[in-house]
Design a protein around this motif. Structure first.
Motif, PDB file in Angstrom:
ATOM      1  N   LEU A  96      27.935  74.595   5.878  1.00  0.00           N
ATOM      2  CA  LEU A  96      28.332  75.837   6.538  1.00  0.00           C
ATOM      3  C   LEU A  96      27.830  75.875   7.980  1.00  0.00           C
ATOM      4  O   LEU A  96      28.560  76.272   8.895  1.00  0.00           O
ATOM      5  CB  LEU A  96      27.805  77.041   5.752  1.00  0.00           C
ATOM      6  N   PHE A  97      26.595  75.415   8.191  1.00  0.00           N
ATOM      7  CA  PHE A  97      26.034  75.360   9.545  1.00  0.00           C
ATOM      8  C   PHE A  97      26.851  74.407  10.417  1.00  0.00           C
ATOM      9  O   PHE A  97      27.147  74.723  11.578  1.00  0.00           O
ATOM     10  CB  PHE A  97      24.573  74.920   9.491  1.00  0.00           C
ATOM     11  N   ASP A  98      27.222  73.241   9.882  1.00  0.00           N
ATOM     12  CA  ASP A  98      28.024  72.283  10.639  1.00  0.00           C
ATOM     13  C   ASP A  98      29.403  72.842  10.986  1.00  0.00           C
ATOM     14  O   ASP A  98      29.904  72.641  12.096  1.00  0.00           O
ATOM     15  CB  ASP A  98      28.173  70.983   9.861  1.00  0.00           C
ATOM     16  N   LEU A  99      30.008  73.554  10.061  1.00  0.00           N
ATOM     17  CA  LEU A  99      31.310  74.182  10.338  1.00  0.00           C
ATOM     18  C   LEU A  99      31.195  75.262  11.408  1.00  0.00           C
ATOM     19  O   LEU A  99      32.050  75.369  12.295  1.00  0.00           O
ATOM     20  CB  LEU A  99      31.905  74.754   9.057  1.00  0.00           C
ATOM     21  N   LEU A 100      30.144  76.059  11.324  1.00  0.00           N
ATOM     22  CA  LEU A 100      29.910  77.097  12.327  1.00  0.00           C
ATOM     23  C   LEU A 100      29.648  76.474  13.694  1.00  0.00           C
ATOM     24  O   LEU A 100      30.149  76.951  14.717  1.00  0.00           O
ATOM     25  CB  LEU A 100      28.745  77.986  11.901  1.00  0.00           C
ATOM     26  N   LEU A 101      28.890  75.398  13.706  1.00  0.00           N
ATOM     27  CA  LEU A 101      28.609  74.694  14.951  1.00  0.00           C
ATOM     28  C   LEU A 101      29.886  74.100  15.548  1.00  0.00           C
ATOM     29  O   LEU A 101      30.118  74.201  16.757  1.00  0.00           O
ATOM     30  CB  LEU A 101      27.579  73.593  14.684  1.00  0.00           C
ATOM     31  N   SER A 102      30.724  73.527  14.722  1.00  0.00           N
ATOM     32  CA  SER A 102      31.992  72.959  15.193  1.00  0.00           C
ATOM     33  C   SER A 102      32.914  74.038  15.752  1.00  0.00           C
ATOM     34  O   SER A 102      33.531  73.858  16.810  1.00  0.00           O
ATOM     35  CB  SER A 102      32.700  72.226  14.060  1.00  0.00           C
ATOM     36  N   ALA A 103      33.002  75.150  15.053  1.00  0.00           N
ATOM     37  CA  ALA A 103      33.841  76.252  15.530  1.00  0.00           C
ATOM     38  C   ALA A 103      33.306  76.812  16.849  1.00  0.00           C
ATOM     39  O   ALA A 103      34.082  77.153  17.751  1.00  0.00           O
ATOM     40  CB  ALA A 103      33.921  77.346  14.469  1.00  0.00           C
ATOM     41  N   SER A 104      32.000  76.891  16.976  1.00  0.00           N
ATOM     42  CA  SER A 104      31.399  77.371  18.223  1.00  0.00           C
ATOM     43  C   SER A 104      31.700  76.427  19.371  1.00  0.00           C
ATOM     44  O   SER A 104      31.977  76.871  20.495  1.00  0.00           O
ATOM     45  CB  SER A 104      29.892  77.528  18.064  1.00  0.00           C
ATOM     46  N   LEU A 105      31.645  75.125  19.113  1.00  0.00           N
ATOM     47  CA  LEU A 105      31.960  74.152  20.158  1.00  0.00           C
ATOM     48  C   LEU A 105      33.405  74.278  20.630  1.00  0.00           C
ATOM     49  O   LEU A 105      33.674  74.267  21.832  1.00  0.00           O
ATOM     50  CB  LEU A 105      31.717  72.732  19.643  1.00  0.00           C
ATOM     51  N   VAL A 106      34.311  74.409  19.686  1.00  0.00           N
ATOM     52  CA  VAL A 106      35.721  74.552  20.059  1.00  0.00           C
ATOM     53  C   VAL A 106      35.937  75.852  20.833  1.00  0.00           C
ATOM     54  O   VAL A 106      36.650  75.874  21.844  1.00  0.00           O
ATOM     55  CB  VAL A 106      36.616  74.485  18.798  1.00  0.00           C
ATOM     56  N   GLY A 107      35.318  76.925  20.391  1.00  0.00           N
ATOM     57  CA  GLY A 107      35.449  78.206  21.084  1.00  0.00           C
ATOM     58  C   GLY A 107      34.877  78.170  22.488  1.00  0.00           C
ATOM     59  O   GLY A 107      35.489  78.678  23.439  1.00  0.00           O
ATOM     60  N   LEU A 108      33.693  77.558  22.644  1.00  0.00           N
ATOM     61  CA  LEU A 108      33.098  77.456  23.978  1.00  0.00           C
ATOM     62  C   LEU A 108      33.929  76.563  24.893  1.00  0.00           C
ATOM     63  O   LEU A 108      34.077  76.859  26.083  1.00  0.00           O
ATOM     64  CB  LEU A 108      31.675  76.917  23.883  1.00  0.00           C
ATOM     65  N   ALA A 109      34.451  75.471  24.364  1.00  0.00           N
ATOM     66  CA  ALA A 109      35.282  74.590  25.179  1.00  0.00           C
ATOM     67  C   ALA A 109      36.534  75.321  25.656  1.00  0.00           C
ATOM     68  O   ALA A 109      36.897  75.243  26.834  1.00  0.00           O
ATOM     69  CB  ALA A 109      35.664  73.346  24.382  1.00  0.00           C
ATOM     70  N   PHE A 110      37.180  76.041  24.763  1.00  0.00           N
ATOM     71  CA  PHE A 110      38.376  76.795  25.140  1.00  0.00           C
ATOM     72  C   PHE A 110      38.049  77.877  26.171  1.00  0.00           C
ATOM     73  O   PHE A 110      38.775  78.044  27.154  1.00  0.00           O
ATOM     74  CB  PHE A 110      39.015  77.424  23.896  1.00  0.00           C
ATOM     75  N   ALA A 111      36.946  78.584  25.953  1.00  0.00           N
ATOM     76  CA  ALA A 111      36.564  79.639  26.891  1.00  0.00           C
ATOM     77  C   ALA A 111      36.215  79.068  28.264  1.00  0.00           C
ATOM     78  O   ALA A 111      36.570  79.656  29.294  1.00  0.00           O
ATOM     79  CB  ALA A 111      35.384  80.429  26.331  1.00  0.00           C
ATOM     80  N   ALA A 112      35.543  77.936  28.296  1.00  0.00           N
ATOM     81  CA  ALA A 112      35.184  77.325  29.580  1.00  0.00           C
ATOM     82  C   ALA A 112      36.421  76.829  30.324  1.00  0.00           C
ATOM     83  O   ALA A 112      36.516  76.955  31.545  1.00  0.00           O
ATOM     84  CB  ALA A 112      34.204  76.176  29.357  1.00  0.00           C
ATOM     85  N   LEU A 113      37.365  76.276  29.594  1.00  0.00           N
ATOM     86  CA  LEU A 113      38.572  75.748  30.235  1.00  0.00           C
ATOM     87  C   LEU A 113      39.515  76.841  30.720  1.00  0.00           C
ATOM     88  O   LEU A 113      40.263  76.640  31.676  1.00  0.00           O
ATOM     89  CB  LEU A 113      39.315  74.826  29.274  1.00  0.00           C
TER      90      LEU A 113
END
Length: 88
Positions: free
Chosen positions: A7-24
């Motif tokens: 669950l932590f790994d999934l949350l971390l992955s989703a956070s990475l995708v969200g941050l990447a999209f927000a930064a771009l």
């Protein structure tokens, strides 16, 4: 315990995708750089979870730290001189 780590790994992955999209997609350079720094720090955590501490330290120091500082300086300089690039 294994389910909690998954669950932590999934949350971390989703956070990475969200941050990447927000930064771009950010229109403000300063905000985009801050999001990029947060992305780099979370990515360092991913490398640590993958048992690659050397890569995690390099990502935190170079990717998020030094790279973020250079991009913040560039964003500050671009904000001071917005018309110089347009005149050329």
């Amino acid at each position: 315990m294994n389910e909690l780590l998954t669950l932590f790994d999934l949350l971390l992955s989703a956070s990475l995708v969200g941050l990447a999209f927000a930064a771009l997609t950010s229109r403000e350079p300063r905000k985009a750089v801050i999001l990029f720094i947060a992305f780099g720090l979370l990515l360092a955590l991913v490398w640590a979870r993958l048992r690659a501490p050397d890569v995690a330290l390099a990502e935190a120091a170079i990717g998020a730290g030094l790279g973020g500082a250079l991009m913040l300086a560039a964003a500050r300089r671009a904000r001071k001189e917005p018309d110089a690039a347009r005149d050329q």
